[in-house]
Write a protein that holds these residues in place. Structure first.
Motif, PDB file in Angstrom:
ATOM      1  N   UNK A  38      13.720  24.412 -38.723  1.00 58.95           N
ATOM      2  CA  UNK A  38      12.938  25.378 -37.951  1.00 58.95           C
ATOM      3  C   UNK A  38      13.131  25.103 -36.470  1.00 58.95           C
ATOM      4  N   UNK A  39      13.594  26.100 -35.737  1.00 62.59           N
ATOM      5  CA  UNK A  39      13.785  25.990 -34.291  1.00 62.59           C
ATOM      6  C   UNK A  39      12.495  26.342 -33.558  1.00 62.59           C
ATOM      7  N   UNK A  40      12.365  25.808 -32.356  1.00 60.95           N
ATOM      8  CA  UNK A  40      11.165  26.031 -31.540  1.00 60.95           C
ATOM      9  C   UNK A  40      11.416  27.138 -30.527  1.00 60.95           C
ATOM     10  N   UNK A  41      10.501  28.106 -30.482  1.00 67.77           N
ATOM     11  CA  UNK A  41      10.577  29.186 -29.505  1.00 67.77           C
ATOM     12  C   UNK A  41       9.240  29.269 -28.772  1.00 67.77           C
ATOM     13  N   UNK A  42       9.184  28.768 -27.521  1.00 65.22           N
ATOM     14  CA  UNK A  42       7.922  28.833 -26.756  1.00 65.22           C
ATOM     15  C   UNK A  42       7.496  30.277 -26.513  1.00 65.22           C
ATOM     16  N   UNK A  43       6.294  30.450 -26.043  1.00 61.90           N
ATOM     17  CA  UNK A  43       5.775  31.790 -25.772  1.00 61.90           C
ATOM     18  C   UNK A  43       6.497  32.424 -24.588  1.00 61.90           C
ATOM     19  N   UNK A  44       6.473  33.757 -24.530  1.00 59.81           N
ATOM     20  CA  UNK A  44       7.229  34.486 -23.505  1.00 59.81           C
ATOM     21  C   UNK A  44       6.756  34.196 -22.085  1.00 59.81           C
ATOM     22  N   UNK A  45       5.507  33.731 -21.919  1.00 55.27           N
ATOM     23  CA  UNK A  45       5.039  33.439 -20.568  1.00 55.27           C
ATOM     24  C   UNK A  45       5.634  32.149 -20.004  1.00 55.27           C
ATOM     25  N   UNK A  46       6.512  31.503 -20.775  1.00 56.34           N
ATOM     26  CA  UNK A  46       7.180  30.286 -20.313  1.00 56.34           C
ATOM     27  C   UNK A  46       8.643  30.539 -19.965  1.00 56.34           C
ATOM     28  N   UNK A  47       9.030  31.813 -19.875  1.00 54.10           N
ATOM     29  CA  UNK A  47      10.420  32.135 -19.550  1.00 54.10           C
ATOM     30  C   UNK A  47      10.689  31.953 -18.061  1.00 54.10           C
ATOM     31  N   UNK A  48      11.871  31.406 -17.768  1.00 54.84           N
ATOM     32  CA  UNK A  48      12.274  31.162 -16.379  1.00 54.84           C
ATOM     33  C   UNK A  48      13.120  32.330 -15.876  1.00 54.84           C
ATOM     34  N   UNK A  49      12.507  33.273 -15.225  1.00 53.60           N
ATOM     35  CA  UNK A  49      13.246  34.403 -14.662  1.00 53.60           C
ATOM     36  C   UNK A  49      13.984  33.984 -13.397  1.00 53.60           C
ATOM     37  N   UNK A  50      14.865  34.844 -12.917  1.00 49.88           N
ATOM     38  CA  UNK A  50      15.613  34.563 -11.693  1.00 49.88           C
ATOM     39  C   UNK A  50      14.680  34.360 -10.516  1.00 49.88           C
ATOM     40  N   UNK A  51      13.719  35.257 -10.387  1.00 48.17           N
ATOM     41  CA  UNK A  51      12.781  35.190  -9.266  1.00 48.17           C
ATOM     42  C   UNK A  51      11.974  33.892  -9.300  1.00 48.17           C
ATOM     43  N   UNK A  52      11.496  33.535 -10.496  1.00 46.55           N
ATOM     44  CA  UNK A  52      10.657  32.349 -10.592  1.00 46.55           C
ATOM     45  C   UNK A  52      11.455  31.076 -10.321  1.00 46.55           C
ATOM     46  N   UNK A  53      12.699  31.030 -10.781  1.00 51.58           N
ATOM     47  CA  UNK A  53      13.555  29.864 -10.500  1.00 51.58           C
ATOM     48  C   UNK A  53      13.716  29.668  -8.999  1.00 51.58           C
ATOM     49  N   UNK A  54      13.905  30.799  -8.294  1.00 48.36           N
ATOM     50  CA  UNK A  54      14.014  30.724  -6.835  1.00 48.36           C
ATOM     51  C   UNK A  54      12.744  30.183  -6.206  1.00 48.36           C
ATOM     52  N   UNK A  55      11.589  30.598  -6.736  1.00 47.41           N
ATOM     53  CA  UNK A  55      10.308  30.129  -6.204  1.00 47.41           C
ATOM     54  C   UNK A  55      10.134  28.620  -6.428  1.00 47.41           C
ATOM     55  N   UNK A  56      10.537  28.140  -7.612  1.00 53.30           N
ATOM     56  CA  UNK A  56      10.412  26.715  -7.920  1.00 53.30           C
ATOM     57  C   UNK A  56      11.260  25.886  -6.963  1.00 53.30           C
ATOM     58  N   UNK A  57      12.462  26.368  -6.698  1.00 53.39           N
ATOM     59  CA  UNK A  57      13.352  25.650  -5.778  1.00 53.39           C
ATOM     60  C   UNK A  57      12.780  25.666  -4.368  1.00 53.39           C
ATOM     61  N   UNK A  58      12.268  26.821  -3.950  1.00 52.05           N
ATOM     62  CA  UNK A  58      11.756  26.953  -2.581  1.00 52.05           C
ATOM     63  C   UNK A  58      10.540  26.065  -2.314  1.00 52.05           C
ATOM     64  N   UNK A  59       9.706  25.857  -3.351  1.00 52.46           N
ATOM     65  CA  UNK A  59       8.497  25.076  -3.112  1.00 52.46           C
ATOM     66  C   UNK A  59       8.714  23.569  -3.252  1.00 52.46           C
ATOM     67  N   UNK A  60       9.959  23.162  -3.560  1.00 53.15           N
ATOM     68  CA  UNK A  60      10.268  21.733  -3.621  1.00 53.15           C
ATOM     69  C   UNK A  60      10.390  21.205  -2.198  1.00 53.15           C
ATOM     70  N   UNK A  61       9.408  20.456  -1.758  1.00 52.44           N
ATOM     71  CA  UNK A  61       9.284  20.059  -0.355  1.00 52.44           C
ATOM     72  C   UNK A  61      10.394  19.138   0.127  1.00 52.44           C
ATOM     73  N   UNK A  62      10.991  18.361  -0.768  1.00 44.20           N
ATOM     74  CA  UNK A  62      11.945  17.336  -0.346  1.00 44.20           C
ATOM     75  C   UNK A  62      13.378  17.844  -0.210  1.00 44.20           C
ATOM     76  N   UNK A  63      13.607  19.134  -0.449  1.00 43.40           N
ATOM     77  CA  UNK A  63      14.963  19.665  -0.366  1.00 43.40           C
ATOM     78  C   UNK A  63      15.322  20.066   1.057  1.00 43.40           C
ATOM     79  N   UNK A  64      16.552  19.713   1.436  1.00 44.18           N
ATOM     80  CA  UNK A  64      17.081  20.159   2.712  1.00 44.18           C
ATOM     81  C   UNK A  64      18.026  21.321   2.488  1.00 44.18           C
TER      82      UNK A  64
END
Length: 465
Positions: A38-64
């Motif tokens: 049996x494979x695991x499929x998390x709920x749809x609210x845990x999907x990493x969309x393009x926009x959200x990935x960009x937001x996660x990267x942008x809020x990482x304070x230690x990135x130059x």
């Protein structure tokens, strides 16, 4: 007297029959079958969309600037789509301060989804499980995760449990190897294997390029499976294990250090992927195939390869080493019908495909798995299997080759035989509209949004506010 002589004359035959029967019976019980998974499929609210990935990267304070650009380019070329899954704490903006409880909840969600569905579908009671093996590489807790499963499902007191950590992406084959070894000495066993990775406490928040890359590749996923050596269940099983080969290059410094959990210069813990990783993987891959090939390929192919190799050596004798000469290539398709490749990344799939001479049809399941679910560590090959099953590719008697790579450095592989036609009726891929795969054009949404970034833009590109 005559009766005595008659019994005496048959006694040797009876002994031979008894020995032969015991030999065949023991051999029958030593076989390892995959009953179901049996494979695991998390709920749809845990999907990493393009926009959200960009937001996660942008809020990482230690990135130059350099690190920000590096991450975007890595995502663009990763082969990963925007429907993969991440832990809950990422969506809550707490990836820089996850709690211990977050990690436990992540694992319990996996257990509840996979184990309960698997037990229900197979009709197996938790009390019938004789062996439990859990492999989660980057989370150690007390009591162990295997103990948590025993407690949750009230398993027997005499159950044999194994809790593996630090085994990396090839851990599921290590778990199966443990089960296979137990089956050789115990009859009529049912074993459960749970394989996944804990991403919650291992999200890297620093700026070391060799460590932030793991945030782009690894995604939430997992698999639970039941294995057995019961002859009475053989006809209900999906696959039969023909052979399993493990290669470990931990004695080599380069191989040991190319894929390792460590601290960066600021003391932040992360997963380091070194520049020597491709070289280490190639060496482990070659050594693994050298041991595996004689076990799975027909004699005619081994003879052809041997004759071709000797002929080329004779023809190339005396030539300069710098001269590019043709090499003998072994054809694995003579003994294998389907290939389940570890979805470690686009480069990993391409390299293995080139080495084995695979077609686009052969690597389609791995490419689609990477695109849809990402690199789910040790469970990735099972998502590839799920794709094949849902596409109704697997027919009785087919040979299925699985291969994975992991920290250590390890390369593990195995060959399965399909026991019955597989339809993928209750498979997570069915919920993903499997009929739409592969798409006519596999577009990467990250390319459209971030693909314009070029090397010459480094001096003008600005971090978003």
């Amino acid at each position: 007297m005559m009766f005595y002589l008659t019994i005496s004359s048959f006694f040797p035959l009876l002994c031979i029959f008894y020995i032969l029967y015991n030999f065949l019976e023991t051999k029958r019980h030593k076989k390892c079958y995959l009953l179901d998974y049996q494979l695991y499929k998390p709920s749809d609210d845990r999907k990493l969309s393009t926009e959200f990935c960009g937001e996660v990267i942008k809020r990482t304070k230690n990135l130059g600037l350099n690190e920000y650009k590096f991450l975007l380019k890595a995502i663009v070329s990763s082969g990963i789509g925007e429907e993969t899954y991440a832990p809950q704490m990422v969506f809550e903006g707490r990836e820089d301060c996850p709690t211990y409880q977050d990690a436990i909840i992540e694992m319990e969600e996996l257990f509840e989804y996979t184990i309960e569905r698997l037990l229900k579908r197979t009709g197996v009671s938790p009390l019938e499980i004789d062996v439990l093996v859990v492999n989660i590489s980057m989370l150690a807790c007390m009591p162990s995760l295997s103990s948590r499963i025993v407690h949750k499902y009230k398993m027997r007191e005499d159950i044999k449990t194994y809790n593996l950590s630090g085994m990396g992406c090839s851990a599921s084959f290590v778990s199966i190897n443990i089960v296979e070894s137990i089956f050789k000495s115990r009859k009529n066993q049912l074993a459960m294997v749970v394989t996944s990775e804990s991403l919650t406490p291992n999200w890297y928040i620093g700026n070391d390029k060799s460590m932030i890359l793991s945030n782009c590749l690894f995604r939430s996923g997992g698999c639970a499976m039941i294995l057995t050596n019961k002859p009475s269940l053989a006809h209900k099983c999906m696959l039969k294990l023909n052979c399993l080969v493990r290669t470990h290059h931990g004695a080599k410094d380069e191989s040991y250090g190319c894929c390792i959990q460590t601290e960066d210069a600021q003391g932040r813990v992360g997963f380091h992927l070194g520049k020597t990783l491709p070289k280490a993987a190639t060496r482990a891959f070659i050594d693994n195939l050298k041991e595996l090939a004689p076990k799975i390929l027909p004699i005619r192919e081994l003879l052809r390869f041997g004759i071709h190799s000797v002929t080329l050596k004779i023809l190339n004798h005396g030539k300069k080493k710098s001269t590019v000469s043709p090499r003998a290539v072994i054809n694995f398709k003579t003994g294998v019908d389907h290939f389940c490749l570890h979805t470690g990344g686009k480069a990993v799939i391409d390299t293995v495909a080139q080495s084995l001479g695979l077609s686009e049809y052969d690597i389609e399941p791995a490419r689609m798995t990477l695109h849809r679910f990402g690199n789910t560590s040790a469970s990735s090959v099972w998502y590839v299997l799920g794709y094949m099953e849902s596409k109704k590719r697997l027919r009785k008697g087919d040979k299925l080759f699985m291969i994975s790579f992991g920290a250590g450095f390890k390369c593990n592989s195995c060959l399965w035989e399909v026991v019955r036609d597989l339809e993928g009726i209750e498979n997570v891929w069915k919920e993903c509209n499997i009929e739409s795969y592969p798409p006519q054009t596999l577009t990467n949404p990250f390319t459209e949004k971030y693909g314009w970034i070029k090397d010459e833009d480094i001096n003008t590109f600005k971090l978003p506010e």
